[in-house]
Design a protein around this motif. Structure first.
Motif, PDB file in Angstrom:
ATOM      1  N   PHE A  84      14.655   7.825   4.483  1.00  0.00           N
ATOM      2  CA  PHE A  84      13.205   7.998   4.399  1.00  0.00           C
ATOM      3  C   PHE A  84      12.464   6.769   3.885  1.00  0.00           C
ATOM      4  O   PHE A  84      11.247   6.815   3.724  1.00  0.00           O
ATOM      5  N   ARG A  85      13.185   5.690   3.610  1.00  0.00           N
ATOM      6  CA  ARG A  85      12.528   4.490   3.102  1.00  0.00           C
ATOM      7  C   ARG A  85      13.194   3.235   3.656  1.00  0.00           C
ATOM      8  O   ARG A  85      14.360   3.250   4.030  1.00  0.00           O
ATOM      9  N   ARG A 196       8.792   0.699   1.874  1.00  0.00           N
ATOM     10  CA  ARG A 196       7.949   1.364   2.876  1.00  0.00           C
ATOM     11  C   ARG A 196       8.533   2.725   3.204  1.00  0.00           C
ATOM     12  O   ARG A 196       9.715   2.837   3.519  1.00  0.00           O
ATOM     13  N   TRP A 197       7.695   3.754   3.101  1.00  0.00           N
ATOM     14  CA  TRP A 197       8.130   5.099   3.472  1.00  0.00           C
ATOM     15  C   TRP A 197       8.185   5.229   4.979  1.00  0.00           C
ATOM     16  O   TRP A 197       7.320   4.704   5.693  1.00  0.00           O
ATOM     17  N   ALA A 198       9.177   5.936   5.479  1.00  0.00           N
ATOM     18  CA  ALA A 198       9.377   6.109   6.926  1.00  0.00           C
ATOM     19  C   ALA A 198       8.568   7.316   7.401  1.00  0.00           C
ATOM     20  O   ALA A 198       9.110   8.408   7.611  1.00  0.00           O
ATOM     21  N   TYR A 199       7.270   7.113   7.569  1.00  0.00           N
ATOM     22  CA  TYR A 199       6.407   8.219   7.991  1.00  0.00           C
ATOM     23  C   TYR A 199       6.738   8.681   9.403  1.00  0.00           C
ATOM     24  O   TYR A 199       6.445   9.823   9.764  1.00  0.00           O
ATOM     25  N   GLU A 200       7.353   7.805  10.205  1.00  0.00           N
ATOM     26  CA  GLU A 200       7.743   8.203  11.552  1.00  0.00           C
ATOM     27  C   GLU A 200       8.838   9.260  11.520  1.00  0.00           C
ATOM     28  O   GLU A 200       9.048   9.964  12.508  1.00  0.00           O
ATOM     29  N   ILE A 202       9.173  11.278   8.395  1.00  0.00           N
ATOM     30  CA  ILE A 202       8.630  12.320   7.519  1.00  0.00           C
ATOM     31  C   ILE A 202       7.628  13.209   8.246  1.00  0.00           C
ATOM     32  O   ILE A 202       7.645  14.444   8.093  1.00  0.00           O
ATOM     33  N   ALA A 203       6.748  12.607   9.069  1.00  0.00           N
ATOM     34  CA  ALA A 203       5.684  13.370   9.723  1.00  0.00           C
ATOM     35  C   ALA A 203       6.231  14.487  10.627  1.00  0.00           C
ATOM     36  O   ALA A 203       5.812  15.645  10.499  1.00  0.00           O
ATOM     37  N   VAL A 206       7.833  17.333   8.511  1.00  0.00           N
ATOM     38  CA  VAL A 206       6.824  18.196   7.879  1.00  0.00           C
ATOM     39  C   VAL A 206       6.174  19.105   8.918  1.00  0.00           C
ATOM     40  O   VAL A 206       5.984  20.306   8.683  1.00  0.00           O
TER      41      VAL A 206
END
Length: 219
Positions: A84-85, A196-200, A202-203, A206
């Motif tokens: 995740f990072r 950097r958070w891996a929003y690709e 995480i999104a 969620v």
């Protein structure tokens, strides 16, 4: 077991990934695709929606924990891609690389970051220790020294490996320590640690969890 791959972010970087994790990821994704496709096409009622929500949740998680982790060792920095990072550490900011039950990099502030792509194998360590013990016993029996130096090494061949037998991931950590010692004082290897958070990842996780919760709550 983790092996270096020269196909990395830059031409000079070495990339370390876990082949076992990659294999497990491919198999899990194939299983998820098979079960999900069957539920989407042949399922009745709310089953296709539940299958879709589950796929949206599960697929990114499988990718995050199996296919995604990697460690990139470059001339000026160490880049750690965890589930995740993404952590980028200039070599000058690396205080130490520690091996225990997990492999970790510690920056100058004392913050620890686990190296997911370089898992510790206790079995490999025990196997390497047994090999070293056998080699030392054989060297003693033949009246030769098993330590470093000219002549026969612990494998019994002239000009062979002089150091102790090591588990592969422990050897990788040794290589990273060598890179840090070699480049830690270089002017181009200074800077700040970035995370950097891996929003690709995480999104969609969620979104899938929310959709699945709504479907279960309204069922």
């Amino acid at each position: 077991m983790t092996t270096p791959d020269h196909q990395s972010a830059t031409a000079k970087d070495l990339t370390y990934r876990s082949p076992l994790a990659l294999m497990a990821g491919v198999l899990l994704l194939a299983l998820a695709a098979w079960l999900g496709f069957d539920a989407l096409v042949h399922g009745g009622g709310r089953t296709p929606w539940l299958a879709l929500a589950t796929l949206i949740l599960v697929v990114p998680l499988v990718i995050a924990f199996t296919l995604r982790p990697a460690v990139f060792s470059g001339e000026d920095r160490l880049r750690v891609r965890n589930p995740f990072r993404v952590i980028t550490l200039p070599w000058g900011e690396v205080a130490s690389l520690r091996s225990g039950y997990t492999n970790e990099v510690i920056d100058n502030s004392g913050t620890k970051y686990q190296l997911w792509a370089i898992p510790v194998s206790l079995r490999a360590r025990k196997k390497a220790a047994r090999q070293q013990s056998r080699a030392q016993a054989a060297a003693k029996g033949e009246g030769r020294s098993s330590g470093p130096g000219p002549g026969f090494g612990i494998f019994g061949g002239f000009g062979g490996h002089d150091g102790p037998t090591r588990a592969e991931t422990d050897q990788i950590m040794d290589d990273l320590r060598t890179a840090q010692e070699r480049r830690g004082q270089a002017k181009s290897a200074q800077g700040e640690v970035t995370v950097r958070w891996a929003y690709e990842v995480i999104a969609p996780v969620v979104a899938g969890a929310v959709l699945l919760a709504v479907l279960l709550a309204t069922g």
